[in-house]
Each structure stands twice: as C-alpha cells, then as structure tokens.
Design an enzyme around this catalytic site. Structure first.
Site, PDB file in Angstrom:
ATOM      1  N   GLY A  56       0.771  -1.240   0.000  1.00 49.91           N
ATOM      2  CA  GLY A  56       0.000   0.000   0.000  1.00 49.91           C
ATOM      3  C   GLY A  56       0.805   1.293   0.000  1.00 49.91           C
ATOM      4  O   GLY A  56       0.271   2.368   0.263  1.00 49.91           O
ATOM      5  N   TRP A  58       2.105   2.875  -2.563  1.00 53.13           N
ATOM      6  CA  TRP A  58       1.666   3.792  -3.623  1.00 53.13           C
ATOM      7  C   TRP A  58       0.316   4.413  -3.241  1.00 53.13           C
ATOM      8  O   TRP A  58       0.052   5.558  -3.560  1.00 53.13           O
ATOM      9  CB  TRP A  58       1.564   3.048  -4.968  1.00 53.13           C
ATOM     10  CG  TRP A  58       2.893   2.890  -5.661  1.00 53.13           C
ATOM     11  CD1 TRP A  58       4.101   2.850  -5.074  1.00 53.13           C
ATOM     12  CD2 TRP A  58       3.113   2.765  -7.074  1.00 53.13           C
ATOM     13  NE1 TRP A  58       5.103   2.692  -6.014  1.00 53.13           N
ATOM     14  CE2 TRP A  58       4.510   2.635  -7.264  1.00 53.13           C
ATOM     15  CE3 TRP A  58       2.294   2.728  -8.187  1.00 53.13           C
ATOM     16  CZ2 TRP A  58       5.090   2.488  -8.514  1.00 53.13           C
ATOM     17  CZ3 TRP A  58       2.871   2.588  -9.449  1.00 53.13           C
ATOM     18  CH2 TRP A  58       4.258   2.466  -9.613  1.00 53.13           C
ATOM     19  N   ASP A  76      -5.077  -5.949  -4.942  1.00 53.91           N
ATOM     20  CA  ASP A  76      -3.902  -6.847  -4.886  1.00 53.91           C
ATOM     21  C   ASP A  76      -4.368  -8.257  -4.571  1.00 53.91           C
ATOM     22  O   ASP A  76      -5.457  -8.471  -4.030  1.00 53.91           O
ATOM     23  CB  ASP A  76      -2.892  -6.386  -3.819  1.00 53.91           C
ATOM     24  CG  ASP A  76      -1.504  -6.928  -4.073  1.00 53.91           C
ATOM     25  OD1 ASP A  76      -0.648  -6.140  -4.547  1.00 53.91           O
ATOM     26  OD2 ASP A  76      -1.260  -8.131  -3.824  1.00 53.91           O
ATOM     27  N   ASP A  92      -7.356 -10.857  -8.105  1.00 51.07           N
ATOM     28  CA  ASP A  92      -6.299 -11.110  -9.090  1.00 51.07           C
ATOM     29  C   ASP A  92      -6.632 -10.242 -10.305  1.00 51.07           C
ATOM     30  O   ASP A  92      -7.706 -10.391 -10.903  1.00 51.07           O
ATOM     31  CB  ASP A  92      -6.309 -12.601  -9.452  1.00 51.07           C
ATOM     32  CG  ASP A  92      -5.270 -12.956 -10.496  1.00 51.07           C
ATOM     33  OD1 ASP A  92      -4.714 -12.025 -11.139  1.00 51.07           O
ATOM     34  OD2 ASP A  92      -4.997 -14.162 -10.689  1.00 51.07           O
ATOM     35  N   ASP A 117       2.015  -1.488 -10.400  1.00 50.02           N
ATOM     36  CA  ASP A 117       3.383  -1.803  -9.951  1.00 50.02           C
ATOM     37  C   ASP A 117       3.500  -3.314  -9.780  1.00 50.02           C
ATOM     38  O   ASP A 117       4.269  -3.802  -8.956  1.00 50.02           O
ATOM     39  CB  ASP A 117       3.644  -1.070  -8.622  1.00 50.02           C
ATOM     40  CG  ASP A 117       5.099  -1.125  -8.206  1.00 50.02           C
ATOM     41  OD1 ASP A 117       5.963  -1.328  -9.085  1.00 50.02           O
ATOM     42  OD2 ASP A 117       5.374  -0.964  -7.000  1.00 50.02           O
ATOM     43  N   LYS A 157       4.710  -0.474 -14.501  1.00 50.11           N
ATOM     44  CA  LYS A 157       6.082  -1.004 -14.443  1.00 50.11           C
ATOM     45  C   LYS A 157       6.234  -2.012 -15.579  1.00 50.11           C
ATOM     46  O   LYS A 157       5.322  -2.800 -15.834  1.00 50.11           O
ATOM     47  CB  LYS A 157       6.289  -1.697 -13.102  1.00 50.11           C
ATOM     48  CG  LYS A 157       7.609  -2.388 -12.950  1.00 50.11           C
ATOM     49  CD  LYS A 157       7.974  -2.572 -11.509  1.00 50.11           C
ATOM     50  CE  LYS A 157       7.264  -3.757 -10.889  1.00 50.11           C
ATOM     51  NZ  LYS A 157       7.590  -3.874  -9.453  1.00 50.11           N
TER      52      LYS A 157
HETATM   53  C1  LIG Z   1       6.038  -4.572  -5.816  1.00 51.72           C
HETATM   54  S1  LIG Z   1       4.536  -5.005  -5.118  1.00 51.72           S
HETATM   55  C2  LIG Z   1       3.674  -3.571  -5.211  1.00 51.72           C
HETATM   56  C3  LIG Z   1       4.102  -2.549  -4.231  1.00 51.72           C
HETATM   57  C4  LIG Z   1       3.177  -1.370  -4.138  1.00 51.72           C
HETATM   58  N1  LIG Z   1       3.214  -0.569  -5.309  1.00 51.72           N
HETATM   59  C5  LIG Z   1       3.529  -0.519  -2.938  1.00 51.72           C
HETATM   60  O1  LIG Z   1       3.961   0.596  -3.112  1.00 51.72           O
HETATM   61  O2  LIG Z   1       3.333  -0.957  -1.826  1.00 51.72           O
HETATM   62  C6  LIG Z   1       3.882  -6.029  -6.278  1.00 51.72           C
HETATM   63  C7  LIG Z   1       2.548  -6.550  -5.917  1.00 51.72           C
HETATM   64  O3  LIG Z   1       1.952  -7.137  -7.055  1.00 51.72           O
HETATM   65  C8  LIG Z   1       1.033  -8.060  -6.561  1.00 51.72           C
HETATM   66  N2  LIG Z   1       0.545  -8.939  -7.631  1.00 51.72           N
HETATM   67  C9  LIG Z   1       1.262  -9.800  -8.378  1.00 51.72           C
HETATM   68  N3  LIG Z   1       0.452 -10.428  -9.244  1.00 51.72           N
HETATM   69  C10 LIG Z   1      -0.777  -9.965  -9.028  1.00 51.72           C
HETATM   70  C11 LIG Z   1      -2.033 -10.234  -9.614  1.00 51.72           C
HETATM   71  N4  LIG Z   1      -2.170 -11.131 -10.601  1.00 51.72           N
HETATM   72  N5  LIG Z   1      -3.086  -9.559  -9.173  1.00 51.72           N
HETATM   73  C12 LIG Z   1      -2.974  -8.671  -8.167  1.00 51.72           C
HETATM   74  N6  LIG Z   1      -1.817  -8.352  -7.591  1.00 51.72           N
HETATM   75  C13 LIG Z   1      -0.733  -9.014  -8.018  1.00 51.72           C
HETATM   76  C14 LIG Z   1       1.821  -8.764  -5.484  1.00 51.72           C
HETATM   77  O4  LIG Z   1       0.971  -9.383  -4.576  1.00 51.72           O
HETATM   78  C15 LIG Z   1       2.594  -7.616  -4.880  1.00 51.72           C
HETATM   79  O5  LIG Z   1       1.996  -7.188  -3.691  1.00 51.72           O
END
Ligand SMILES: C[S@@+](CC[C@H](N)C(=O)[O-])C[C@H]1O[C@@H](n2cnc3c(N)ncnc32)[C@H](O)[C@@H]1O
Length: 743
Positions: A56, A58, A76, A92, A117, A157
C-alpha cells in the site's frame, strides 16, 4: 563469522530506511513520488485505481498527493491493511472477477489515473518470468482501458525484455504520449522501468487482440501475425546526413554566413555562398565574389596541387640527370629521354606518387627516431649496469670519450703549473682546473683518450704503450691528490720535480731551455714518481678525493683552497701548548655585531618583564583598586551628608565621620602585628622580645586542638575516676561552662 553483506535487491538502501522513517509501507513509494514529481499526474486526479497495490505504499502516496476526498481504490492478490479514505480489494487483476469488483466500486465513474506496480511471483526461469510480467502489464492495460477517462494517465512497471518494445507499441495505440523512465529509487540492478502513458485516447471500440499475449508478444507461437510483425519496418536511416538532406552540395545565403557563430565551421560545410543585393557593397571585391564559389576554390586547389607535384618531380629529375650525365656520359641521354616519356604518360599518377613519397619520408623519419630512442635506451641500460657493477659513478660514465678523460687527468701535463700550485700560487691552480673545461681533454688529449678507450682494437705494442701512459696518468693523479692532502709528501714531490727539471734543463739544448716541453714534463713526472713506488698507489682517501676532483670543478677548487693550512707545512702534527688551545677555544669566536650597550639594554628589558606581576595578580590588584575607589566615593558622599547636617553637634559629626571611614576601610592603615609564641600561653603578658618592633601578640605554641585536649585532660584529672560520667555529661550539658572557660 561476520554478517553476510546483502547485495542487489536484498540490500537495505537509503530509500528503505527513508520509507521506515517517513512511515511509508514500501520503498517503492519513492518511485511513485519521483514519477509524480516529473509528470504531475496525481495533483489533478480525482479518482485513481492502483493495481497490485499491496502493501500500500503507492496508495499512501496517492492519498497524500491527490486532492482531499478523491476516490482511491487499491487491488492486490494479498490483503492490504486499511488506509484512511482508500478502498482496498483483494483480487487477481487478470481475472474477470476483479474487473467486476472494480466496476461495482466505481459504478459509472471513470478514473483519471491507473497505476500498476505489479510483480508476479518469479523464479521459474527468466523467459517465463519475463513473460508473466509482460502479461500482467497487458492485463493492467486492459483494465486501464476499461476504467480510464479520456485524457487519463496509465503508469506501469515494465521489465526490459524482448516484450518491452511490443508493449510500448501497444501503449502508443491508446495514449497520445508514452514515455519510459527509471526513477532514482529504482535499483540500478533491477530490470524494471516505468512507462508513463498520458492522454488516453479512449477509443470507442478496442480489438481484444491487443490484450491477447498470443498476438502481442513475439515468442508466443501463433498462426496469426504477431503485433511486432504488424509494425511497419522502416528503412534504416543513412548515417551522416541531416534529416532530408542527401546531397553533398550545400548552398547558403551570405546572410547565413554573417549570422554564423563559428564562421570557420560554417565555411567547412558550405559549397557555395549566394551573394544577395544587400552584400553588394564596395567591401565585396571580385576576389571575394570568386571565393564565394567554393567549387572554384576546390578546382584551383586540385590544379595547384598537381602543378606543385610536377614541379617537384621535374627538379628531382633534373638532379638525377646531372648525376647520371656525370657518371655515364652521353649514354644516359637516351634513358633520360625514355624516362621523360614515361613521366609525361604518368602525369595522372604524379599526385599519388608524391603522397607515397611523403609517406615514405615520414616512415623513414619515424624509423630514425625509433632508432635513436633505442640507441639511447641501450646506452642508459649499459650505464646502469656499469653503475651497478661499481664500474661507474651515477651520472658519470667512464666509457665515453668525454668521461674517460675525467679520471685520466691527462690535462695535468704542465709540471710548471703543479710546481706553482705547490708554491701556493692559486692562479696556477685555477688555470689547471679551468683548463679545457673541467679536466676534459684537449683535442690532442682527446685522441689519446680515444686510443685508450679503443684498447681492444690495438695490437700488443700499442696496448703496452697505452698501459704505460695510463700508468703515468695514474701517477700524476696520485701526485695531484697528495698535493691536495699535504702531509709533507707534497714537498717531496715538489723537490723531486724540481730536481728532475734541473736535470732536464741541463740536458736540453740552449733554445729549449726557455720552458719545459710537454713531453719533458711527462718524462720527468714519471721518473720522479718511479723513485718512490709507495707514493704512486692511491689510498682509499686519495681515490675518494680524486673522484670528487673529477666530478666537480668547484669541489676541485675548494679542495685546492683547503689544502693550504697550518698542518700542510710539516710532516709532524703541529704541537701547540694546551694554554694556547684553551685560549683559542675561548676567544676564537666570530664577534657578534652587537654592542655591549645593546646587550645591557635588552637585559634590563628582560628584568622588567620578569618582575611584572602575573596577569591574574595584576587583574586582582586592579579589581581591588576599583573597589577601594568606589568605597571612597560612597564614603565621601556620606561624609558630606554628615557635614551638611545642622542638627547634630560637631563631636557627633566627628564620631559619625570616623565610623563612615572605618566602614569604608579608609581609616587607619592595618597595623602590622608580629606574633610571638610564648610558653605562658596566649593572652598572657610577656615582655617584648628582642628584635620585635611595633605591635606584637603573644600566642601559644600549641595548636588549638591540642590545647583543648590538654584542657580536657586537666578537667578529667580534677574530677577523678568517680566523676567520669559527670564529666562526660559536662561535655554535653555543662558545655557552656567549659566552653566559657575555653573561651
Ligand atoms: C512490488 S509489489 C507492489 C508494491 C506497491 N506498489 C507498494 O507501493 O506498496 C507487487 C505486488 O503485485 C502483486 N501482484 C502480483 N500479481 C498480481 C495479480 N495477478 N493480481 C494482483 N496483484 C498481483 C503482489 O501481490 C505484490 O503485492
């Protein structure tokens, strides 16, 4: 065992610590802050969807930078801890369910910004991971295209992989502006990059193939054409040409030339300058007009080059002819004629030949330089080796002609000069030292030295001769050194030389008696030395001196100078009485250029400085003085008041004045009291002891404490054993009495 250092992603860098300190949930918060600082998309946004938002960070940034009461939704796979004014969904993003959940939340609303992200679970293999990432991005784009408002921003990203370019192309189909950037907070070692897509075009209908990885990415096997294939391949641009310019001939207006910042560069690019009416002034001469056509200049240059080449060739040919006519006579004429024909025919190649010749000359020059350098290096190496083998002194080579002369001292040929030196004639010494540049050989001597250095090329007889001469020179050197060392040997050598000189003179014919010849001097030198063999062998001291003489002109002169001292006159050490030496030690000092008075003056100054009180004492004294003055002022005022009072008698006034001055400490000066110790005890009347003047006070010799102890003892003795308790009581209860008594 030390702690293993974390590298790459596991390293806790400054952004990690910064996030901890500032309360952001992730270090990636700073990536969004930096992206927003650059593209300013959060400030204007009223609704935002953050895909893949956990934990969280962002979302925190969004809620901070977006206007108050904006709609912020975070999605997420994993739950996101609640954030004030933020809606979070656990979904998802690749699923239909997620789309529906979002629709439910947003209703008919459209969002201004969609963030992504997302980072899928990686670790299978690079290709798979890269594809998962690209796929996730594509799914994020799909959602963005559904929920973004027209003109909205999509920030995502992307990992730099083979799918990066196709993704960019797809973004470009939906957004007016697509820019890729890597914020400072993104680790350098990470392949991630952020793409900011601005100005969503919001097409009415979107082909679902755009979001189908089969079509979007190249590596996925598909029957249909890939998206990449759909991109028209542009012909590679010709390098070195400016846009749309495929010619080498450039015409410019003269005004461009006038405006040019660097006119020389400008002329380098210009083929022609077009003269305008405005430039047709008297300054624009015909010559300038001609120059404006660069082609003319270039033609002229080529012609001139050809002409000069031909001229050079003609000259060379003429020279060749002259030489060959000398050598071969008339036969060469035919050949020369042939040559002429050939040269005429090969006019076109003239320029080429000239360039070739120049190149050859250059090559020769370079080769020559290299040869010289190699030779120099070789010599230096040899010299180093000689120094290491103690054959040479550093910086002095005995191998070269010049250097061999340094040690040979062949220049000491003039016996007369030596005799003069021994007599103390410094002019002669100077002549000897100055002669022929620091003991270097004269032309004649140089030949000799050459012979010596080339000894290996000589036959036996010559070698003998060389050895003989070398011996002679060594003897001369030793003689010279002995002259410098004194020790009486000088005198002997002098006598020998004189004796031989006389003998020689007697043997010489009349006309030669005027002055000894060089040979005669040499002969006599060698003879005289032969007479005492031990004198010809140089001691280490002598050798060391010889070296110094040979290496420095000044040193040689100094040595000659210093050879004249009192010990030089006798073989025996000069015996002097002890008193004389004492006297010498005492008085043989260089007088200092100061007078007695000056010394005395400074002595006095030192005394004054030493007698001055130290700073703190002086300060205390000054303070005391100030206090006294103040008190005096106050006392004066009081005294005036008392004097001016009318209703008291004069006697009263006097008494008051006395008390005022006493209080101010300005009364009588404190009397000096002498304390006299008496066995009778303090306060008892005793006669003035002899030598004590003024007021004196009788004191007991014992200390106060001792005195009390004694008194107690007396009391106890008086009271007896039975009264001990009483006595003790007296200490406390009747203490007044005893105290009084003590008083
Ligand atoms: C780098 S983190 C994001 C960090 C976030 N931007 C922050 O500032 O806290 C990447 C996130 O992508 C999520 N993620 C990966 N695949 C996903 C999907 N198919 N659907 C939803 N979230 C996904 C992961 O659970 C992870 O929490």
């Amino acid at each position: 065992m030390g702690k293993k250092l974390k590298v790459g992603k596991t390293r806790k860098d400054k952004f990690y610590h910064l996030a901890k300190e500032t309360g952001y949930r992730s270090r990636s918060s700073f990536k969004l802050i930096q992206l927003n600082r650059k593209f300013q998309f959060l400030q204007k946004a009223r609704a935002l969807v953050d895909l893949c938002a956990a934990p969280g960070g962002w979302l925190q940034v969004a809620s901070k930078f977006m206007p108050v009461s904006s709609l912020i939704i975070g999605v997420d796979l994993v739950p996101i801890k609640p954030i004030p004014n933020v809606v979070t969904l656990q979904e998802d993003i690749t699923t239909e369910k997620c789309r529906q959940s979002l629709r439910k939340e947003l209703q008919t609303w459209k969002v201004d910004v969609v963030l992504n992200d997302g980072a899928p679970n990686v670790g299978a293999n690079w290709q798979h991971d890269a594809f998962s990432q690209a796929h996730l991005t594509l799914m994020a784009l799909k959602l963005a295209c559904e929920f973004l408002t027209k003109g909205g921003t999509f920030v995502t990203k992307v990992f730099r992989s083979k799918d990066y370019q196709p993704l960019l192309w797809i973004f470009q189909q939906f957004f007016k502006k697509v820019q890729a950037t890597k914020p400072q907070a993104s680790r350098n070692e990470s392949a991630e990059i952020f793409v900011i897509c601005q100005g969503f075009v919001a097409p009415d209908k979107i082909d679902s193939k755009f979001f189908d990885p089969k079509y979007a990415f190249k590596e996925v096997e598909v029957q249909a054409k890939t998206v990449k294939e759909l991109i028209p391949v542009k012909k590679p641009k010709a390098e070195g040409y400016t846009d749309g310019d495929l010619t080498l001939y450039h015409s410019f207006m003269v005004t461009d030339f006038l405006k040019a910042e660097n006119p020389v560069d400008f002329l380098g690019k210009a083929s022609e300058l077009l003269l305008l009416y405005c430039a047709c002034t008297s300054h624009t001469s015909d010559g300038v007009r001609t120059c404006c056509s660069m082609n003319l200049l270039l033609n002229w240059r080529s012609k001139l080059r050809r002409y000069l080449a031909k001229k050079l060739k003609d000259e060379a040919k003429q020279l060749d002819q002259e030489i060959s006519s000398d050598e071969e006579g008339s036969n060469s004429e035919e050949e020369a004629g042939k040559k002429e024909d050939e040269e005429e025919g090969g006019e076109d190649n003239e320029e080429e030949e000239m360039v070739k010749k120049l190149a050859e000359l250059k090559a020769e020059e370079v080769a020559e330089l290299k040869r010289k350098k190699r030779k120099l290096l070789k010599e230096q190496r040899k010299q180093r080796e000689r120094v290491e083998l103690k054959m040479d002194l550093p910086g002095v080579s005995i191998a070269s002609t010049e250097d061999s002369s340094l040690f040979s001292l062949v220049s000491i040929k003039k016996k007369k000069v030596l005799v003069d030196i021994s007599k103390g004639d410094m002019k002669a010494a100077d002549t000897l030292v100055d002669e022929d540049d620091d003991f270097h050989l004269s032309d004649e001597d140089g030949d000799d030295a050459d012979k010596m250095s080339l000894a290996s090329d000589l036959d036996d007889e010559d070698l003998e001769e060389v050895e003989r001469r070398q011996k002679e020179l060594e003897k001369k050197l030793s003689l010279y050194v002995f002259l410098l060392l004194g020790k009486g040997k000088k005198r002997k050598a002098e006598e020998d030389i004189k004796e031989e000189e006389e003998q020689q003179e007697a043997a010489l014919p009349e006309e030669e008696k005027a002055g000894p010849s060089l040979e005669a001097a040499e002969e006599s030198d060698s003879d005289s030395d032969d007479s005492s063999d031990d004198e010809t062998i140089l001691s280490p001291e002598g050798l060391a001196l010889g070296t110094q003489i040979a290496t420095s002109k000044k040193r040689a002169r100094d040595l000659v100078d210093s050879s004249f001292h009192r010990f030089a006159t006798s073989d025996e050490p000069w015996e002097v009485p002890e008193w004389f030496l004492d006297d010498e030690r005492k008085h043989r000092k260089r007088p200092v250029p100061v007078t007695k008075e000056m010394v005395e003056e400074y002595k006095q100054k030192w005394k004054e400085i030493n007698s001055r009180p130290i700073k703190r004492v002086a300060e205390a004294k000054a303070r005391k003085k100030r206090r006294t003055l103040k008190k005096m002022e106050q006392a004066k005022k009081k005294a005036e008041a008392v004097v001016n009072t009318v209703d008291i008698s004069e006697r009263e006034k006097m008494a008051q004045l006395k008390s005022i001055y006493k209080k101010a400490g300005l009364g009588k000066e404190k009397r000096e009291v002498t304390y006299v110790v008496s066995k009778k005890g303090a306060g008892k009347k005793v006669r003035r002891p002899p030598g004590v003047k003024g007021v004196f006070k009788v004191v007991d010799g014992r200390m106060k404490k001792d005195l009390r102890g004694m008194q107690r003892k007396e009391q106890r003795a008086k009271g007896g054993k039975g009264k001990r308790g009483k006595g003790r009581q007296a200490k406390g209860g009747k203490g007044v009495k005893s105290g009084k008594g003590r008083k």
